[in-house]
Design an enzyme around this catalytic site. Structure first.
Site, short mmCIF file in Angstrom:
data_model
loop_
_atom_site.label_atom_id
_atom_site.label_comp_id
_atom_site.label_asym_id
_atom_site.label_seq_id
_atom_site.Cartn_x
_atom_site.Cartn_y
_atom_site.Cartn_z
N ASN A 38 -17.79 4.64 17.26
CA ASN A 38 -17.60 3.38 16.53
C ASN A 38 -17.75 2.15 17.43
OD1 ASN A 38 -16.92 1.67 14.46
ND2 ASN A 38 -14.73 2.15 14.50
N HIS A 123 -3.69 7.12 4.50
CA HIS A 123 -3.28 5.84 5.08
C HIS A 123 -2.72 4.90 4.02
CE1 HIS A 123 -5.91 5.68 8.94
NE2 HIS A 123 -5.48 6.90 8.71
N ARG A 148 0.76 8.09 6.22
CA ARG A 148 0.90 7.16 7.33
C ARG A 148 1.26 5.79 6.78
NH1 ARG A 148 -3.64 4.92 11.70
NH2 ARG A 148 -3.91 3.21 10.25
N TYR A 160 -4.57 -4.95 12.43
CA TYR A 160 -5.47 -3.81 12.26
C TYR A 160 -4.74 -2.62 11.64
CZ TYR A 160 -8.72 -0.05 13.26
OH TYR A 160 -9.56 1.02 13.13
N ASP A 217 1.26 4.61 13.34
CA ASP A 217 0.35 4.43 14.47
C ASP A 217 0.67 3.12 15.18
OD1 ASP A 217 -1.79 4.34 16.21
OD2 ASP A 217 -3.32 4.78 14.69
N HIS A 219 -1.00 2.12 17.89
CA HIS A 219 -2.27 1.63 18.43
C HIS A 219 -2.21 1.17 19.88
CE1 HIS A 219 -5.15 2.05 15.28
NE2 HIS A 219 -4.28 1.62 14.40
N GLU A 243 2.30 7.61 16.66
CA GLU A 243 0.99 7.82 17.28
C GLU A 243 0.66 6.73 18.29
OE1 GLU A 243 -2.11 7.99 14.35
OE2 GLU A 243 -3.66 7.53 15.80
N GLU A 269 -6.75 10.01 20.38
CA GLU A 269 -7.99 9.74 19.64
C GLU A 269 -9.06 9.10 20.51
OE1 GLU A 269 -6.41 7.14 16.48
OE2 GLU A 269 -7.54 5.50 17.36
N ARG A 290 -4.47 14.43 19.24
CA ARG A 290 -5.10 13.57 18.23
C ARG A 290 -6.63 13.53 18.30
NH1 ARG A 290 -5.18 11.69 13.96
NH2 ARG A 290 -5.46 9.48 14.21
N HIS A 319 -8.16 13.55 14.67
CA HIS A 319 -8.58 12.24 14.23
C HIS A 319 -9.58 12.40 13.07
CE1 HIS A 319 -10.25 8.11 15.74
NE2 HIS A 319 -9.24 7.95 14.93
N ASP A 323 -14.77 6.37 10.39
CA ASP A 323 -15.87 6.19 11.34
C ASP A 323 -16.27 7.51 12.00
OD1 ASP A 323 -13.20 4.80 12.46
OD2 ASP A 323 -14.15 5.87 14.12
N GLU A 346 -5.87 14.18 9.65
CA GLU A 346 -6.04 12.84 9.07
C GLU A 346 -7.18 12.86 8.05
OE1 GLU A 346 -7.12 9.90 11.97
OE2 GLU A 346 -6.62 8.23 10.65
N TRP A 410 -4.51 -2.58 21.80
CA TRP A 410 -4.17 -2.41 20.38
C TRP A 410 -4.48 -0.98 20.00
CZ3 TRP A 410 -7.61 -0.77 16.76
CH2 TRP A 410 -8.97 -0.74 17.14
C1 CS2 Z 1 -7.00 4.83 13.80
C2 CS2 Z 1 -8.49 4.67 13.66
O1 CS2 Z 1 -7.21 6.66 12.41
C3 CS2 Z 1 -6.53 6.15 13.26
O2 CS2 Z 1 -5.50 6.60 13.69
O3 CS2 Z 1 -6.47 4.61 15.05
O4 CS2 Z 1 -8.70 3.85 12.56
C4 CS2 Z 1 -9.21 4.09 14.86
O5 CS2 Z 1 -8.76 2.82 15.15
C5 CS2 Z 1 -10.70 4.07 14.65
O6 CS2 Z 1 -11.12 5.32 14.29
C6 CS2 Z 1 -11.43 3.58 15.88
O7 CS2 Z 1 -12.78 3.83 15.79
MG MG Z 2 -4.89 5.98 15.56
#
Ligand code: CS2
Ligand code: MG
Length: 410
Positions: A38, A123, A148, A160, A217, A219, A243, A269, A290, A319, A323, A346, A410
């Site tokens: 991504n 999500h 989540r 985000y 999450d 981040h 997470e 991730e 992850r 993960h 994306d 996920e 982040w």
């Molecule tokens: C996120 C994702 O799914 C998750 O837990 O952290 O949205 C992540 O930010 C993106 O896949 C980044 O490409």
């Molecule tokens: Mg994540």
């Protein structure tokens, strides 16, 4: 003996940008691999086209492990997201081919099914409590049995992972709003976040009870000390996991978190090899791995990490954002079904356009995902349709401290 005849790379953008590798054998069998990184997609395209595809031609597609080692050790330059996403795409395409030749779904080749389906989490998010509650209800209506929870933070703008103006029933997907030449900039305040999040989980538990598994999450935004403190404050709300509480590349930092809280931790991730996990796994500093198949050297790479993790009672939580293409998601599902130490998967659900280009066989029923029983991965790629969705640069946002604009994790 059939050999690899072509290795083609496709870029498409049916809602999000995806990079797909298609390997074709001299017998006419094709295999697909996901190579989507991504925001840095075209670097993997170049790596695959210039430095991997020419090395594959004429090789025996059956020798998945040897080809993996050839690309990993042979490059001299090891690990890294571009290299490992490229190797992943080759690996997954070869498993797809092996399955089709054998007439079996990939999970059968990995040892068969260890479970009837993979527990998925969706999500839910909202800028405030009423919109968060309605998002949770929408997910429960869709059949999710684990959710989540992300929310806005008072005093901050867009955060985000939180849908801004999500209409009821509409799915949240970050990137379609994020196209453009430069990444969007968001503002951050860790103290405001840490004060707010426990009140959200208290309210969600009060409304929805304690049975529902809840995830969150962070981040990578916290220091180990902050993460330990947040984990401790969240303990009464019984999270399934917290997470990416810190930037996980400092593995030793997790010792501090672990010593302060029993809230389960998930990390990885952005990792791409077993070495990113070595301390985390051997010292049992996390509970869930992850990683994505797509970013960790494919099914072969991630299976090795999971076998290593199993020794330490650490489970999977692969993960699966939008994306990662449906090819990468299908590969994860085959592994989910096969391995013993599965934890959760996920599942964000791709857009309608994405699922027109990538025709999948996987199912989501009663909160569980299943990869289906078609030979190979069970995904087909519509090249003609894909060609109509042109690539446009799309970046993840960046995060700056609200106070003074300092760049932040982040
Ligand atoms: C996120 C994702 O799914 C998750 O837990 O952290 O949205 C992540 O930010 C993106 O896949 C980044 O490409
Ligand atoms: Mg994540």
């Amino acid at each position: 003996m059939a050999v690899i005849e072509t290795a083609e790379v496709f870029v498409t953008s049916p809602g999000r940008n995806f990079v797909t590798l298609k390997i074709t054998t001299s017998d006419g069998v094709t295999g697909l691999g996901d190579a989507t990184l991504n925001g840095r997609e075209l670097s993997v395209v170049a790596y695959l086209k210039e430095h991997v595809a020419p090395l594959l031609i004429g090789r025996d597609p059956q020798n998945i492990e040897d080809i993996w080692q050839y690309l990993y050790r042979g490059a001299y330059w090891r690990r890294g997201p571009v290299t490992m996403a490229s190797i992943a795409a080759v690996d997954v395409a070869l498993w797809d081919i092996k399955g089709k030749v054998a007439g079996m779904p990939v999970f059968q080749l990995l040892g068969g099914a260890s479970r009837t389906g993979a527990l998925a989490y969706g999500h839910a998010s909202g800028s405030d409590l009423p919109s968060l509650f309605s998002s949770i209800r929408n997910h429960l209506d869709e059949g999710y049995r684990a959710i989540r929870v992300q929310t806005g933070v008072p005093g901050l703008g867009q955060v985000y992972g939180v849908a801004s103006d999500q209409a009821p029933g509409q799915r949240y997907d970050y990137e379609p709003a994020g196209r453009g030449a430069l990444p969007k900039e968001e503002a951050w305040d860790t103290r405001a976040y840490m004060r707010h999040i426990p009140t959200i989980f208290a309210a969600v538990r009060e409304e929805f009870g304690y049975e529902l598994p809840l995830l969150h999450d962070a981040h990578h935004r916290l220091t180990p000390n902050q993460a330990g403190s947040l984990g401790k404050t969240l303990e009464p709300y019984d999270l399934f996991w917290l997470e990416d509480c810190t930037p996980g590349e400092n593995q030793e930092g997790l010792r501090r978190v672990r010593s302060q809280t029993t809230t389960p931790l998930a990390i990885g991730e952005v990792f791409n090899s077993v070495f990113d996990y070595q301390t985390l796994i051997t010292e049992q500093l996390i509970d869930y791995v992850r990683s994505a198949v797509t970013h960790t050297g494919g099914i072969s790479g991630l299976k090795k990490i999971m076998d290593f993790a199993a020794v330490y009672q650490i489970k999977s939580g692969f993960h699966g954002p939008t994306d990662i293409s449906p090819v990468g998601q299908a590969a994860a599902l085959h592994l989910d079904i096969a391995i013993h130490n599965f934890g959760i998967q996920e599942y964000m659900q791709h857009s309608e356009d994405t699922l027109k280009v990538f025709k999948t066989n996987y199912t989501f029923e009663n909160g569980l995902l299943h990869p289906g029983t078609a030979p190979g991965l069970g995904v087909e790629y519509d090249e003609d349709l894909a060609a109509g969705f042109e690539y446009t640069t799309a970046y993840l946002p960046i995060n700056r401290l609200q106070l003074d604009g300092t760049m932040h994790d982040w």
